[in-house]
Design a protein around this motif. Structure first.
Motif, PDB file in Angstrom:
ATOM      1  N   SER A   8      -0.465  17.967   6.524  1.00  0.00           N
ATOM      2  CA  SER A   8       0.649  18.431   7.347  1.00  0.00           C
ATOM      3  C   SER A   8       1.847  17.520   7.096  1.00  0.00           C
ATOM      4  O   SER A   8       1.798  16.323   7.372  1.00  0.00           O
ATOM      5  CB  SER A   8       0.243  18.390   8.825  1.00  0.00           C
ATOM      6  N   LEU A   9       2.930  18.082   6.579  1.00  0.00           N
ATOM      7  CA  LEU A   9       4.082  17.296   6.135  1.00  0.00           C
ATOM      8  C   LEU A   9       5.274  17.382   7.074  1.00  0.00           C
ATOM      9  O   LEU A   9       6.301  16.750   6.819  1.00  0.00           O
ATOM     10  CB  LEU A   9       4.504  17.737   4.727  1.00  0.00           C
ATOM     11  N   GLY A  10       5.165  18.180   8.146  1.00  0.00           N
ATOM     12  CA  GLY A  10       6.257  18.260   9.103  1.00  0.00           C
ATOM     13  C   GLY A  10       6.928  19.618   9.111  1.00  0.00           C
ATOM     14  O   GLY A  10       6.664  20.484   8.277  1.00  0.00           O
ATOM     15  N   ALA A  11       7.847  19.797  10.063  1.00  0.00           N
ATOM     16  CA  ALA A  11       8.473  21.098  10.296  1.00  0.00           C
ATOM     17  C   ALA A  11       9.452  21.498   9.205  1.00  0.00           C
ATOM     18  O   ALA A  11       9.749  22.688   9.036  1.00  0.00           O
ATOM     19  CB  ALA A  11       9.183  21.088  11.655  1.00  0.00           C
ATOM     20  N   ASP A  12       9.982  20.538   8.477  1.00  0.00           N
ATOM     21  CA  ASP A  12      10.887  20.852   7.376  1.00  0.00           C
ATOM     22  C   ASP A  12      10.831  19.725   6.355  1.00  0.00           C
ATOM     23  O   ASP A  12      10.196  18.693   6.573  1.00  0.00           O
ATOM     24  CB  ASP A  12      12.323  21.086   7.877  1.00  0.00           C
ATOM     25  N   ARG A  13      11.529  19.912   5.253  1.00  0.00           N
ATOM     26  CA  ARG A  13      11.427  18.989   4.127  1.00  0.00           C
ATOM     27  C   ARG A  13      11.965  17.601   4.442  1.00  0.00           C
ATOM     28  O   ARG A  13      11.567  16.620   3.803  1.00  0.00           O
ATOM     29  CB  ARG A  13      12.142  19.555   2.912  1.00  0.00           C
ATOM     30  N   SER A  14      12.832  17.501   5.416  1.00  0.00           N
ATOM     31  CA  SER A  14      13.447  16.209   5.737  1.00  0.00           C
ATOM     32  C   SER A  14      12.511  15.279   6.493  1.00  0.00           C
ATOM     33  O   SER A  14      12.778  14.081   6.603  1.00  0.00           O
ATOM     34  CB  SER A  14      14.715  16.417   6.567  1.00  0.00           C
ATOM     35  N   LYS A  15      11.403  15.812   7.005  1.00  0.00           N
ATOM     36  CA  LYS A  15      10.523  15.005   7.851  1.00  0.00           C
ATOM     37  C   LYS A  15       9.731  13.970   7.058  1.00  0.00           C
ATOM     38  O   LYS A  15       9.354  12.932   7.578  1.00  0.00           O
ATOM     39  CB  LYS A  15       9.559  15.917   8.626  1.00  0.00           C
ATOM     40  N   GLU A  35      11.423   9.872   2.994  1.00  0.00           N
ATOM     41  CA  GLU A  35      10.794   8.618   2.583  1.00  0.00           C
ATOM     42  C   GLU A  35       9.943   8.764   1.320  1.00  0.00           C
ATOM     43  O   GLU A  35       9.952   7.886   0.453  1.00  0.00           O
ATOM     44  CB  GLU A  35       9.948   8.048   3.717  1.00  0.00           C
ATOM     45  N   PHE A  36       9.210   9.869   1.190  1.00  0.00           N
ATOM     46  CA  PHE A  36       8.341  10.011   0.026  1.00  0.00           C
ATOM     47  C   PHE A  36       9.158  10.200  -1.249  1.00  0.00           C
ATOM     48  O   PHE A  36       8.900   9.557  -2.266  1.00  0.00           O
ATOM     49  CB  PHE A  36       7.381  11.188   0.230  1.00  0.00           C
ATOM     50  N   ARG A  37      10.165  11.072  -1.198  1.00  0.00           N
ATOM     51  CA  ARG A  37      10.981  11.273  -2.390  1.00  0.00           C
ATOM     52  C   ARG A  37      11.721   9.995  -2.774  1.00  0.00           C
ATOM     53  O   ARG A  37      11.860   9.693  -3.960  1.00  0.00           O
ATOM     54  CB  ARG A  37      11.980  12.413  -2.202  1.00  0.00           C
ATOM     55  N   GLN A  38      12.183   9.235  -1.790  1.00  0.00           N
ATOM     56  CA  GLN A  38      12.894   8.012  -2.126  1.00  0.00           C
ATOM     57  C   GLN A  38      12.003   7.065  -2.925  1.00  0.00           C
ATOM     58  O   GLN A  38      12.462   6.383  -3.846  1.00  0.00           O
ATOM     59  CB  GLN A  38      13.406   7.308  -0.872  1.00  0.00           C
ATOM     60  N   SER A  39      10.719   7.026  -2.595  1.00  0.00           N
ATOM     61  CA  SER A  39       9.803   6.201  -3.374  1.00  0.00           C
ATOM     62  C   SER A  39       9.605   6.764  -4.780  1.00  0.00           C
ATOM     63  O   SER A  39       9.606   6.032  -5.769  1.00  0.00           O
ATOM     64  CB  SER A  39       8.452   6.091  -2.660  1.00  0.00           C
ATOM     65  N   LEU A  40       9.465   8.073  -4.887  1.00  0.00           N
ATOM     66  CA  LEU A  40       9.187   8.696  -6.172  1.00  0.00           C
ATOM     67  C   LEU A  40      10.370   8.616  -7.142  1.00  0.00           C
ATOM     68  O   LEU A  40      10.178   8.601  -8.356  1.00  0.00           O
ATOM     69  CB  LEU A  40       8.813  10.172  -5.969  1.00  0.00           C
ATOM     70  N   ALA A  45      -2.677   9.963   3.062  1.00  0.00           N
ATOM     71  CA  ALA A  45      -2.983   9.276   1.810  1.00  0.00           C
ATOM     72  C   ALA A  45      -1.897   8.295   1.399  1.00  0.00           C
ATOM     73  O   ALA A  45      -2.181   7.170   0.971  1.00  0.00           O
ATOM     74  CB  ALA A  45      -3.193  10.304   0.705  1.00  0.00           C
ATOM     75  N   TRP A  46      -0.637   8.700   1.509  1.00  0.00           N
ATOM     76  CA  TRP A  46       0.476   7.908   0.996  1.00  0.00           C
ATOM     77  C   TRP A  46       1.160   7.054   2.063  1.00  0.00           C
ATOM     78  O   TRP A  46       1.908   6.136   1.730  1.00  0.00           O
ATOM     79  CB  TRP A  46       1.522   8.830   0.365  1.00  0.00           C
ATOM     80  N   GLY A  47       0.913   7.363   3.335  1.00  0.00           N
ATOM     81  CA  GLY A  47       1.539   6.619   4.409  1.00  0.00           C
ATOM     82  C   GLY A  47       2.798   7.293   4.924  1.00  0.00           C
ATOM     83  O   GLY A  47       3.457   8.054   4.208  1.00  0.00           O
ATOM     84  N   ALA A  48       3.136   7.011   6.181  1.00  0.00           N
ATOM     85  CA  ALA A  48       4.343   7.563   6.804  1.00  0.00           C
ATOM     86  C   ALA A  48       4.946   6.514   7.729  1.00  0.00           C
ATOM     87  O   ALA A  48       4.229   5.718   8.339  1.00  0.00           O
ATOM     88  CB  ALA A  48       4.009   8.836   7.597  1.00  0.00           C
ATOM     89  N   TRP A  80       0.825  -1.202   0.000  1.00  0.00           N
ATOM     90  CA  TRP A  80       0.000   0.000   0.000  1.00  0.00           C
ATOM     91  C   TRP A  80       0.863   1.258   0.000  1.00  0.00           C
ATOM     92  O   TRP A  80       2.029   1.238   0.377  1.00  0.00           O
ATOM     93  CB  TRP A  80      -0.923   0.015   1.228  1.00  0.00           C
ATOM     94  N   GLY A  81       0.239   2.365  -0.392  1.00  0.00           N
ATOM     95  CA  GLY A  81       0.845   3.674  -0.241  1.00  0.00           C
ATOM     96  C   GLY A  81       2.116   3.880  -1.045  1.00  0.00           C
ATOM     97  O   GLY A  81       2.340   3.265  -2.087  1.00  0.00           O
ATOM     98  N   HIS A  82       2.969   4.768  -0.549  1.00  0.00           N
ATOM     99  CA  HIS A  82       4.158   5.116  -1.323  1.00  0.00           C
ATOM    100  C   HIS A  82       5.154   3.966  -1.387  1.00  0.00           C
ATOM    101  O   HIS A  82       5.941   3.884  -2.344  1.00  0.00           O
ATOM    102  CB  HIS A  82       4.796   6.405  -0.803  1.00  0.00           C
ATOM    103  N   LEU A  83       5.115   3.037  -0.425  1.00  0.00           N
ATOM    104  CA  LEU A  83       5.995   1.872  -0.536  1.00  0.00           C
ATOM    105  C   LEU A  83       5.513   0.909  -1.618  1.00  0.00           C
ATOM    106  O   LEU A  83       6.311   0.184  -2.220  1.00  0.00           O
ATOM    107  CB  LEU A  83       6.109   1.156   0.804  1.00  0.00           C
ATOM    108  N   ARG A  84       4.240   0.881  -1.877  1.00  0.00           N
ATOM    109  CA  ARG A  84       3.724   0.130  -3.020  1.00  0.00           C
ATOM    110  C   ARG A  84       4.267   0.730  -4.322  1.00  0.00           C
ATOM    111  O   ARG A  84       4.730   0.011  -5.215  1.00  0.00           O
ATOM    112  CB  ARG A  84       2.190   0.173  -3.004  1.00  0.00           C
ATOM    113  N   LEU A  85       4.243   2.055  -4.427  1.00  0.00           N
ATOM    114  CA  LEU A  85       4.818   2.713  -5.599  1.00  0.00           C
ATOM    115  C   LEU A  85       6.304   2.403  -5.714  1.00  0.00           C
ATOM    116  O   LEU A  85       6.804   2.097  -6.810  1.00  0.00           O
ATOM    117  CB  LEU A  85       4.593   4.222  -5.509  1.00  0.00           C
ATOM    118  N   ARG A  86       7.019   2.456  -4.593  1.00  0.00           N
ATOM    119  CA  ARG A  86       8.454   2.185  -4.624  1.00  0.00           C
ATOM    120  C   ARG A  86       8.741   0.787  -5.161  1.00  0.00           C
ATOM    121  O   ARG A  86       9.636   0.601  -5.990  1.00  0.00           O
ATOM    122  CB  ARG A  86       9.052   2.352  -3.223  1.00  0.00           C
TER     123      ARG A  86
END
Length: 599
Positions: free
Chosen positions: A394-401, A406-411, A512-515, A361-367
């Motif tokens: 809400s994606l977190g306090a900065d881009r690394s969160k 994790e999301f970019r690594q899947s993409l 939606a994509w999982g964390a 499921w989610g972004h790991l399914r895409l990965r």
């Protein structure tokens, strides 16, 4: 749950709350209705988000711009029905009363005339009602048949938009097209969605199909669930199935149709809510499956599988609901041959997943899909990722969160190449409408009701806005039709090639994509989502990429992919701001001469 801010009060819908209810698939019952007969002035008659309610309120009680100030609430002036362009009368099954859109919207020319762009003054005169074409109904039927069966190997469509030149609706579909008898003789159907107007939905079916069994899968709870039951009660053929949402702030966001015909089965995965607004003046996406034939008697349920494992993945997705009503549909799917499917199913379902379950499921399914099936390209680190969506979590306090970890690594996964996310500097372009995009749209400010990015979330992640790019779709004639479509893709540095493309219900959110939880040992997903992944290899292309179809109306090769917005994306200028639904905009009028004050 309510909170107050300097911009007023905002509310999380009841379907987002954490209290669980037992799954319920049954006939609508008035025993659930505690508020029957209530009058909620200005609110839509169906359960929906607070942003949608605000948009409905502003449509019913607009705030007119006058000399730099906004007036008190006024009732919209009565408008005559236009005889040309008089709504979505798409087939011979329409009767008086079905074409309610124009009556509610007024004259499309009044809106169009205010718009910038080459379609402004010609929008109405160039567009004829689809059942009053001068070429006759037989030509219209033939055009639709050709659209369905040839010239579009991807089976990826946009929805029709009212108020633009008819040529820009070439190759587009309305829900009445999808449910037309031309697509099959309907036996029963299932509709999965988030926001549902039952009465409107029933009237999108041809008259001869309106009493066929219809299962509606939703995520409403308590008061909103009672509203939905109240809506559905008059229709004895309708059953409601409540999807379990065991994790707080999750939604049933999947948008899918299962259409069982005498001739076979069709699956439709799309981005539109089942309400009038979403099929009128918005840019939406649709993947329409082939007509799947029945397997021979005695064939095993595992027969009829595609190279993309679409059949087994769709069954797994339906099984995640743990619903007896959906077990019936699982049996229907098993009886059909889905081997012609060329896309991969990409779903999310609520839960906490570990070990191999994480990759379902989610972004790991895409990965995993990109690792197993995508083709590596030369200089892949320079190939940007584009995300385009209609809402942001809400994606977190900065881009690394989350976004750039994790999301970019899947993409950015392509084949077996594995790089540490800290080494990745793949550009990310995020397309989300500006305030001016919304203000200048066909709908004006109320279009922002379907772009529910809140001030509370935006203030916590100002870092995100440096990634934003404007919505621009001039080439497709849809620049002023705000996007509710959600797409993600990997493109070449010159924006001429696509390594993969997704159309999905999933917005830019962890829900939606999982964390990750537990240091990456667990993936947590809150919502149901569904989309499809297009890979070049499944369409006979050994180059590893699609060519971008720059002009959607051109005769470019069929292997060129029809991207629904302009490339390269245009970065926000210093004066641009992302649309935020729950703050006022009073300094400039929209295309209807009105202001936006949500409360």
């Amino acid at each position: 749950m309510s909170q107050k801010s300097e911009h007023g009060k905002w509310t999380v819908s009841s379907s987002d709350e954490s209290v669980d209810e037992q799954d319920n698939c049954d006939k609508p019952s008035t025993s659930l209705v505690q508020r029957a007969g209530r009058d909620r002035a200005g609110e839509p008659p169906y359960p929906c988000s607070e942003a949608r309610k605000a948009a409905q309120k502003r449509k019913s009680s607009p705030l007119e711009f006058r000399d730099g100030n906004f007036s008190s609430e006024v009732q919209p002036a009565p408008k005559r029905l236009s005889q040309e362009g008089s709504g979505w009368c798409l087939s011979s099954s329409d009767e008086e009363g079905d074409c309610q859109v124009q009556a509610k919207r007024g004259d499309a020319a009044a809106t169009s005339a205010r718009l910038e762009g080459d379609c402004a003054k010609e929008a109405v005169k160039d567009e004829l009602p689809l059942n009053h074409s001068s070429t006759g109904p037989s030509v219209r039927v033939q055009d639709t048949w050709d659209l369905l069966n040839g010239g579009n190997p991807f089976r990826f469509f946009l929805t029709k938009v009212k108020g633009i030149k008819s040529k820009y609706n070439s190759g587009a579909l309305h829900i009445k097209d999808i449910l037309s008898p031309l697509f099959g003789t309907l036996v029963s159907s299932a509709q999965f969605n988030y926001c549902i107007d039952v009465e409107w939905l029933i009237h999108q079916y041809p008259k001869e199909f309106r009493d066929k069994p219809l299962l509606i899968i939703h995520g409403e709870k308590r008061e909103s669930k009672a509203d939905l039951h109240e809506q559905a009660h008059p229709y004895t053929n309708v059953r409601l199935c409540q999807a379990k949402l065991d994790i707080a702030f999750g939604t049933h966001h999947t948008k899918m149709m299962l259409l069982c015909y005498e001739e076979g089965l069709r699956v439709v995965i799309h981005t539109s809510n089942l309400i009038e607004d979403d099929w009128y003046q918005k840019t939406q996406g649709i993947w329409l499956s082939p007509l799947y034939p029945k397997l021979p008697p005695g064939a095993p349920g595992s027969a009829g599988e595609s190279r993309t494992n679409f059949k087994s993945d769709l069954i797994s997705y339906l099984m995640s609901y743990k619903s007896l009503a959906l077990n019936e549909w699982i049996e229907v799917i098993k009886q059909h041959d889905l081997s012609e499917t060329r896309v991969y199913l990409l779903g999310s379902t609520p839960g906490r997943f570990q070990n191999t379950e994480k990759e379902k499921w989610g972004h790991l399914r895409l990965r995993k899909l990109l690792k197993d099936h995508a083709t590596q390209v030369t200089d892949e680190d320079s190939w940007p990722v584009i995300g385009q969506f209609s809402s942001i979590g809400s994606l977190g306090a900065d881009r690394s969160k989350w976004l750039c970890s994790e999301f970019r690594q899947s993409l950015v996964t392509l084949g077996n190449s594995a790089k540490s996310p800290t080494d990745q500097e793949v550009p990310i372009h995020l397309i989300y409408p500006t305030v001016d995009n919304v203000r200048q749209s066909l709908e004006g400010y109320p279009a922002g009701g379907s772009l529910p990015y809140s001030i509370q979330t935006a203030q916590k992640q100002l870092w995100l806005h440096s990634y934003f790019h404007k919505w621009s779709a001039k080439a497709s004639g849809r620049n002023h039709a705000m996007p509710h479509i959600k797409t993600y893709m990997r493109v070449s540095p010159d924006f001429q090639k696509i390594a993969w493309f997704i159309v999905t219900s999933a917005n830019l959110s962890k829900a939606a994509w999982g964390a990750f939880e537990k240091n990456g040992a667990q993936l947590m997903i809150r919502s149901y989502e569904l989309g499809v992944l297009f890979l070049p290899s499944e369409f006979g292309l050994d180059t590893g990429f699609f060519q971008v179809k720059e002009n959607l109306l051109s005769d470019e090769p069929a292997s060129s992919f029809p991207v629904p917005y302009d490339l390269p994306p245009e970065k926000y200028e210093s004066k641009d701001r992302p649309w935020i639904w729950n703050i006022p905009y009073t300094k400039a009028p929209d295309t209807h001469g009105n202001m936006w004050v949500p409360k």
